[in-house]
Design an enzyme around this catalytic site. Structure first.
Site, PDB file in Angstrom:
ATOM      1  N   ARG A  46       0.827  -1.216   0.000  1.00 12.58           N
ATOM      2  CA  ARG A  46       0.000   0.000   0.000  1.00 12.58           C
ATOM      3  C   ARG A  46       0.862   1.267   0.000  1.00 12.58           C
ATOM      4  NH1 ARG A  46      -3.019   2.256   4.854  1.00 12.58           N
ATOM      5  NH2 ARG A  46      -4.265   3.944   3.982  1.00 12.58           N
ATOM      6  N   HIS A  50       0.651   4.094  -2.811  1.00 10.33           N
ATOM      7  CA  HIS A  50       0.259   5.481  -2.494  1.00 10.33           C
ATOM      8  C   HIS A  50       1.370   6.483  -2.789  1.00 10.33           C
ATOM      9  CE1 HIS A  50      -3.569   4.984   0.146  1.00 10.33           C
ATOM     10  NE2 HIS A  50      -3.537   4.112  -0.835  1.00 10.33           N
ATOM     11  N   TRP A 189     -10.187  -8.910   2.353  1.00 14.24           N
ATOM     12  CA  TRP A 189     -10.902  -9.238   1.121  1.00 14.24           C
ATOM     13  C   TRP A 189     -10.930 -10.749   0.861  1.00 14.24           C
ATOM     14  CZ3 TRP A 189      -7.860  -4.879   1.650  1.00 14.24           C
ATOM     15  CH2 TRP A 189      -8.406  -3.657   1.248  1.00 14.24           C
TER      16      TRP A 189
HETATM   17 FE1  HIF Z   1      -6.041  -0.315  -1.706  1.00 10.66          FE
HETATM   18  N1  HIF Z   1      -7.065   0.163  -0.019  1.00 10.66           N
HETATM   19  N2  HIF Z   1      -7.250   0.889  -2.788  1.00 10.66           N
HETATM   20  N3  HIF Z   1      -4.957  -0.717  -3.356  1.00 10.66           N
HETATM   21  N4  HIF Z   1      -4.795  -1.412  -0.559  1.00 10.66           N
HETATM   22  C1  HIF Z   1      -6.831  -0.296   1.239  1.00 10.66           C
HETATM   23  C2  HIF Z   1      -5.879  -1.216   1.606  1.00 10.66           C
HETATM   24  C3  HIF Z   1      -4.968  -1.764   0.753  1.00 10.66           C
HETATM   25  C4  HIF Z   1      -8.327   1.591  -2.331  1.00 10.66           C
HETATM   26  C5  HIF Z   1      -8.692   1.740  -1.007  1.00 10.66           C
HETATM   27  C6  HIF Z   1      -8.118   1.044   0.040  1.00 10.66           C
HETATM   28  C7  HIF Z   1      -5.269  -0.320  -4.621  1.00 10.66           C
HETATM   29  C8  HIF Z   1      -6.354   0.392  -5.009  1.00 10.66           C
HETATM   30  C9  HIF Z   1      -7.262   0.967  -4.152  1.00 10.66           C
HETATM   31  C10 HIF Z   1      -3.761  -2.170  -1.048  1.00 10.66           C
HETATM   32  C11 HIF Z   1      -3.263  -2.124  -2.326  1.00 10.66           C
HETATM   33  C12 HIF Z   1      -3.846  -1.467  -3.396  1.00 10.66           C
HETATM   34  C13 HIF Z   1      -7.760   0.294   2.142  1.00 10.66           C
HETATM   35  C14 HIF Z   1      -7.816   0.031   3.629  1.00 10.66           C
HETATM   36  C15 HIF Z   1      -8.576   1.113   1.413  1.00 10.66           C
HETATM   37  C16 HIF Z   1      -9.731   1.949   1.918  1.00 10.66           C
HETATM   38  C17 HIF Z   1      -6.759   0.862   4.371  1.00 10.66           C
HETATM   39  C18 HIF Z   1      -6.789   0.531   5.842  1.00 10.66           C
HETATM   40  O1  HIF Z   1      -7.833   0.755   6.475  1.00 10.66           O
HETATM   41  O2  HIF Z   1      -5.765   0.046   6.368  1.00 10.66           O
HETATM   42  C19 HIF Z   1      -9.052   2.137  -3.451  1.00 10.66           C
HETATM   43  C20 HIF Z   1     -10.318   2.989  -3.352  1.00 10.66           C
HETATM   44  C21 HIF Z   1      -8.405   1.751  -4.572  1.00 10.66           C
HETATM   45  C22 HIF Z   1      -8.795   2.020  -6.020  1.00 10.66           C
HETATM   46  C23 HIF Z   1      -9.382   0.801  -6.631  1.00 10.66           C
HETATM   47  C24 HIF Z   1      -4.302  -0.923  -5.648  1.00 10.66           C
HETATM   48  C25 HIF Z   1      -5.011  -1.955  -6.483  1.00 10.66           C
HETATM   49  C26 HIF Z   1      -5.786  -2.896  -5.645  1.00 10.66           C
HETATM   50  C27 HIF Z   1      -3.638   0.073  -6.617  1.00 10.66           C
HETATM   51  C28 HIF Z   1      -3.346  -1.566  -4.738  1.00 10.66           C
HETATM   52  O3  HIF Z   1      -2.281  -2.172  -5.088  1.00 10.66           O
HETATM   53  C29 HIF Z   1      -3.290  -3.048  -0.004  1.00 10.66           C
HETATM   54  C30 HIF Z   1      -2.187  -4.101  -0.154  1.00 10.66           C
HETATM   55  C31 HIF Z   1      -4.050  -2.787   1.119  1.00 10.66           C
HETATM   56  C32 HIF Z   1      -3.960  -3.477   2.477  1.00 10.66           C
HETATM   57  C33 HIF Z   1      -3.137  -2.660   3.432  1.00 10.66           C
HETATM   58  C34 HIF Z   1      -3.021  -3.290   4.789  1.00 10.66           C
HETATM   59  O4  HIF Z   1      -2.579  -2.596   5.693  1.00 10.66           O
HETATM   60  O5  HIF Z   1      -3.332  -4.474   4.981  1.00 10.66           O
END
Ligand code: HIF
Length: 291
Positions: A46, A50, A189
């Site tokens: 993440r 970001h 998920w």
């Molecule tokens: Fe995420 N994502 N992401 N994300 N994400 C969260 C957590 C992870 C979006 C929202 C969230 C991508 C796209 C999007 C990861 C990787 C990727 C969380 C939760 C939110 C809300 C954060 C938290 O509460 O800790 C949105 C709206 C996206 C546009 C579709 C990417 C494609 C899937 C680009 C991507 O690689 C990962 C890994 C996490 C888990 C982080 C963790 O701490 O476990």
């Protein structure tokens, strides 16, 4: 003798082997039984995303080059809540390898996490430089999980991605979980949040998803167990016709997903880095720690 140069081994430019050592160090700190599902892998993925996903192709601003999330206000942007954990664990790596830039370190950590959690190889190369707070982009460039397909397209088209690439990337939500104290959402998920699989697509298509009844932000849960979640932005991938076509393909064909994900995530991590900064014309494939 006088006038004769003495040859000293300098080593000014780090080599692929030097970066492999950093990779191996990151791999060695991934596991922690007291943290979440036992690995920092997901939160490192993440962070990598970001730090890259702020890119705007029209103004060529944002992206992974300057690692501006080190500074406020970007560190405090709502979308980045919780990423201090990821930056914190990588500080220990930075102390051992002070010559690496933060942008290279954070993106390499994402690559390492994906590979070590069983995902595809992610071609990667160094060349990012540390910037300053003034290089940061304004809040609002990262996606808002409560929105729909128009928003998703606006955000990812701005980075230069198409519908197929949006869906390929989305498979990374097989990893990790939502935290009420970070995003407000809650839960993982998939049933294997520290293993990279195409389960995100399988579950999205094959489970029945219902809106969760709770006081938190709108999210879906699987009807069968109630333990898995989907964000509104995940769910639209199975509703929108153009997105759904790719969701089906990636659910049916894990190799296709791994291949497309590898290319697209690699492209994501390179956003915002000027061509002349790369230390190699072609990205490298680094070895897994156990290879
Ligand atoms: Fe995420 N994502 N992401 N994300 N994400 C969260 C957590 C992870 C979006 C929202 C969230 C991508 C796209 C999007 C990861 C990787 C990727 C969380 C939760 C939110 C809300 C954060 C938290 O509460 O800790 C949105 C709206 C996206 C546009 C579709 C990417 C494609 C899937 C680009 C991507 O690689 C990962 C890994 C996490 C888990 C982080 C963790 O701490 O476990």
């Amino acid at each position: 003798s006088a006038g004769q140069a003495v040859k000293v081994k300098t080593n000014l430019v780090p080599t692929k082997e030097d970066y492999q050592k950093v990779y191996n160090e990151i791999a060695s700190i991934l596991e922690d039984n007291d943290y979440d599902d036992g690995s920092y892998g997901p939160v490192l993925v993440r962070l990598a995303w970001h730090s890259s996903g702020t890119y705007d192709k029209d103004t060529k601003t944002g992206g992974s080059n300057y690692a501006t999330m080190r500074f406020e206000p970007e560190a405090l942007h709502g979308a980045n809540a919780g990423l201090q954990v990821a930056r914190g664990v990588l500080e220990k790596v930075k102390e051992k390898f002070p010559w690496i830039s933060y942008g290279d370190l954070w993106t390499l950590a994402g690559v390492c996490a994906i590979q070590e959690m069983g995902g595809p190889k992610i071609p990667w190369r160094p060349g990012r430089i540390d910037g300053f707070a003034k290089d940061a982009t304004p809040d609002g460039r990262l996606p808002d999980a409560s929105q729909g397909s128009d928003h998703l397209r606006n955000i990812f088209y701005r980075m230069g991605f198409n519908d197929q690439e949006i869906v390929a990337l989305a498979g990374a939500h097989a990893l990790g979980r939502c935290h009420p104290d970070r995003s407000g959402f809650e839960g993982p998920w998939t049933f294997s949040p520290i293993t990279f699989t195409n389960d995100f697509f399988n579950l999205l298509l094959n489970e029945k998803w219902v809106w969760r009844k709770w006081s938190g932000p709108k999210q879906l849960q699987d009807k069968k167990t109630g333990t898995l979640m989907m964000l509104p932005t995940d769910y639209v991938l199975a509703q929108d016709k153009s997105f759904k076509k790719y969701v089906k393909q990636y659910a049916e064909d894990q190799d296709l997903f791994f291949n497309d994900f590898s290319k697209t995530f690699s492209k994501l991590l390179e956003l915002g880095v000027p061509e002349n900064q790369w230390v190699t014309p072609e990205p490298w494939v680094l070895k897994n720690a156990d290879e």
